[in-house]
Scaffold this motif. Sequence first.
Motif, short mmCIF file in Angstrom:
data_model
loop_
_atom_site.label_atom_id
_atom_site.label_comp_id
_atom_site.label_asym_id
_atom_site.label_seq_id
_atom_site.Cartn_x
_atom_site.Cartn_y
_atom_site.Cartn_z
N THR A 127 0.86 -1.18 0.00
CA THR A 127 0.00 0.00 0.00
C THR A 127 0.90 1.23 0.00
OG1 THR A 127 -0.08 0.20 2.42
CG2 THR A 127 -1.73 -1.23 1.36
N GLN A 128 0.31 2.41 -0.27
CA GLN A 128 1.11 3.64 -0.23
C GLN A 128 1.79 3.82 1.12
OE1 GLN A 128 0.06 7.48 -1.97
NE2 GLN A 128 -1.94 6.61 -2.47
N ALA A 129 1.08 3.50 2.19
CA ALA A 129 1.62 3.70 3.53
C ALA A 129 2.87 2.87 3.80
CB ALA A 129 0.55 3.39 4.57
N GLU A 130 3.04 1.78 3.05
CA GLU A 130 4.17 0.89 3.26
C GLU A 130 5.39 1.26 2.43
OE1 GLU A 130 1.68 -3.20 4.30
OE2 GLU A 130 2.03 -2.64 2.21
N LEU A 131 5.25 2.23 1.55
CA LEU A 131 6.37 2.66 0.71
C LEU A 131 7.31 3.56 1.51
CD1 LEU A 131 4.52 3.53 -2.63
CD2 LEU A 131 5.63 1.38 -2.00
N THR A 132 8.59 3.44 1.25
CA THR A 132 9.58 4.26 1.95
C THR A 132 10.67 4.72 0.99
OG1 THR A 132 10.88 2.30 2.54
CG2 THR A 132 9.24 3.06 4.15
N GLY A 133 11.42 5.71 1.43
CA GLY A 133 12.61 6.15 0.71
C GLY A 133 12.38 6.52 -0.74
N GLY A 134 13.29 6.08 -1.58
CA GLY A 134 13.23 6.41 -3.00
C GLY A 134 12.02 5.84 -3.70
N THR A 135 11.55 4.68 -3.23
CA THR A 135 10.37 4.07 -3.83
C THR A 135 9.14 4.95 -3.62
OG1 THR A 135 11.26 1.87 -3.42
CG2 THR A 135 8.92 2.02 -3.92
N LYS A 136 9.01 5.49 -2.41
CA LYS A 136 7.88 6.38 -2.12
C LYS A 136 7.96 7.65 -2.96
CE LYS A 136 7.80 8.93 1.68
NZ LYS A 136 7.65 9.34 3.10
N LEU A 137 9.14 8.24 -3.04
CA LEU A 137 9.29 9.48 -3.80
C LEU A 137 9.11 9.25 -5.30
CD1 LEU A 137 12.29 11.14 -1.91
CD2 LEU A 137 9.83 11.48 -1.57
N GLY A 138 9.61 8.12 -5.79
CA GLY A 138 9.42 7.79 -7.20
C GLY A 138 7.95 7.58 -7.54
N THR A 139 7.22 6.97 -6.62
CA THR A 139 5.78 6.78 -6.81
C THR A 139 5.06 8.13 -6.83
OG1 THR A 139 5.84 4.61 -5.74
CG2 THR A 139 3.70 5.71 -5.85
N SER A 140 5.44 9.03 -5.94
CA SER A 140 4.86 10.38 -5.91
C SER A 140 5.11 11.10 -7.23
CB SER A 140 5.45 11.20 -4.76
OG SER A 140 5.14 10.63 -3.52
N LEU A 141 6.32 10.94 -7.76
CA LEU A 141 6.70 11.62 -9.00
C LEU A 141 5.92 11.09 -10.19
CD1 LEU A 141 8.80 13.84 -9.71
CD2 LEU A 141 10.36 12.00 -10.38
N LEU A 142 5.88 9.78 -10.36
CA LEU A 142 5.20 9.18 -11.51
C LEU A 142 3.69 9.40 -11.44
CD1 LEU A 142 5.16 7.50 -14.06
CD2 LEU A 142 5.22 5.42 -12.64
N SER A 143 3.10 9.20 -10.28
CA SER A 143 1.66 9.41 -10.15
C SER A 143 1.31 10.88 -10.33
CB SER A 143 1.16 8.91 -8.79
OG SER A 143 1.79 9.60 -7.73
N GLY A 144 2.23 11.77 -9.96
CA GLY A 144 2.02 13.20 -10.15
C GLY A 144 2.00 13.60 -11.61
N VAL A 145 2.86 13.00 -12.42
CA VAL A 145 2.87 13.28 -13.86
C VAL A 145 1.54 12.86 -14.48
CG1 VAL A 145 3.90 12.66 -16.08
CG2 VAL A 145 5.37 13.12 -14.13
N ILE A 146 1.09 11.66 -14.15
CA ILE A 146 -0.17 11.15 -14.69
C ILE A 146 -1.33 12.08 -14.29
CG2 ILE A 146 -1.83 9.24 -14.59
CD1 ILE A 146 0.63 7.40 -14.02
N ALA A 147 -1.36 12.44 -13.02
CA ALA A 147 -2.44 13.31 -12.52
C ALA A 147 -2.38 14.69 -13.16
CB ALA A 147 -2.33 13.44 -11.00
N GLY A 148 -1.18 15.21 -13.34
CA GLY A 148 -1.02 16.55 -13.90
C GLY A 148 -1.53 16.67 -15.32
N VAL A 149 -1.21 15.69 -16.16
CA VAL A 149 -1.66 15.73 -17.55
C VAL A 149 -3.19 15.62 -17.62
CG1 VAL A 149 -1.59 14.55 -19.78
CG2 VAL A 149 0.51 14.86 -18.47
N CYS A 150 -3.76 14.71 -16.84
CA CYS A 150 -5.22 14.58 -16.81
C CYS A 150 -5.88 15.87 -16.34
CB CYS A 150 -5.64 13.44 -15.88
SG CYS A 150 -5.20 11.79 -16.48
N ALA A 151 -5.35 16.46 -15.29
CA ALA A 151 -5.92 17.68 -14.74
C ALA A 151 -5.77 18.86 -15.71
CB ALA A 151 -5.25 18.01 -13.40
#
Length: 326
Positions: free
Chosen positions: A215-239
Amino acid sequence: MENKASAPQRRVMATSAEKVYDLNYYLKGALAGGICCAVTHGALCPVDVVKTRIQLDPVTFNRGLIGGFKQIIEAEGPKGLLTGLGPTVVGYFIQGWFKFGGVEFFKVQFAKNLGDEKAWNNKTAIYLASSAMAEFIADIFLCPLEATRIRLVSQPTFADGLVSGAGKLFAQEGLIKGFYSGFGPILMKQIPYTMAKFAVQGEAADRIAATMGKTQAELTGGTKLGTSLLSGVIAGVCAAIISHPADTLLSKVNKAGAGGEGSIATRLGRIASEIGFVKLCTVGLGARCVMIGTLTAGQFLLFDIVMDITGAEKFHFHPPAGTAAH
């Protein structure tokens, strides 16, 4: 009063352990939101200047994003790309404070009242409602600064910066016409944009985490930040795509004399009619997708970084015990 057997169903959880979400947490979320929005919007000010010029004067600025950069530099020098930087940074710090802080507050309140299972099952609806309410509040504070920014970009000789520009705009046109002519368009732009931004990012991040069996809550370190970055790109284009027509109207209505005389609704109607539906949806869209995709990814990345620095553990919807995330 709830009995002890039912009490665990009302806990708000970010991980397997119960967390406390109080005023201190909301202030940290607001600070992180203010910083991430101010930094990203400030860094992308040159792109926003070009985008706004394309929207305001597509006949002159008809060479696309890169060509627009060259035209502005040739006409005004490199400093022309930083027009409106002051109101951009200040305005979006304030907006980010209320937007991100508000989303954290509202979604935690929903989760507290619904309990883990119902909150998890309705998390998209909670993202949509929380972000809409937070954005409405944020836009009350953002609108005067955005009006000042657009006037400075559309008329580079109007004033030297934020303070003089806001003062002159208020003196010439008053509070409502000067600062809030674009309130309707900014709500039409920002509320759908923010709803899509948080709902899509939340769902995308959940799905990315699920591919790793977490789950998101279980992500840490670079994996968490990489997930934030990639999901942010997807969300940004849609928005960006969803909110672009209103963004074009907002840029136009804050230009001096745009839409002629009459009420704001009348002026907006004339502007929309003159531009046409297709151009309203497409002119400047490429530049906006680049800008908003980058900006949104940066915001969610910086938000998580600042939250970590402050020691706050970000709230995440938590699937009920014994169920998979997806």
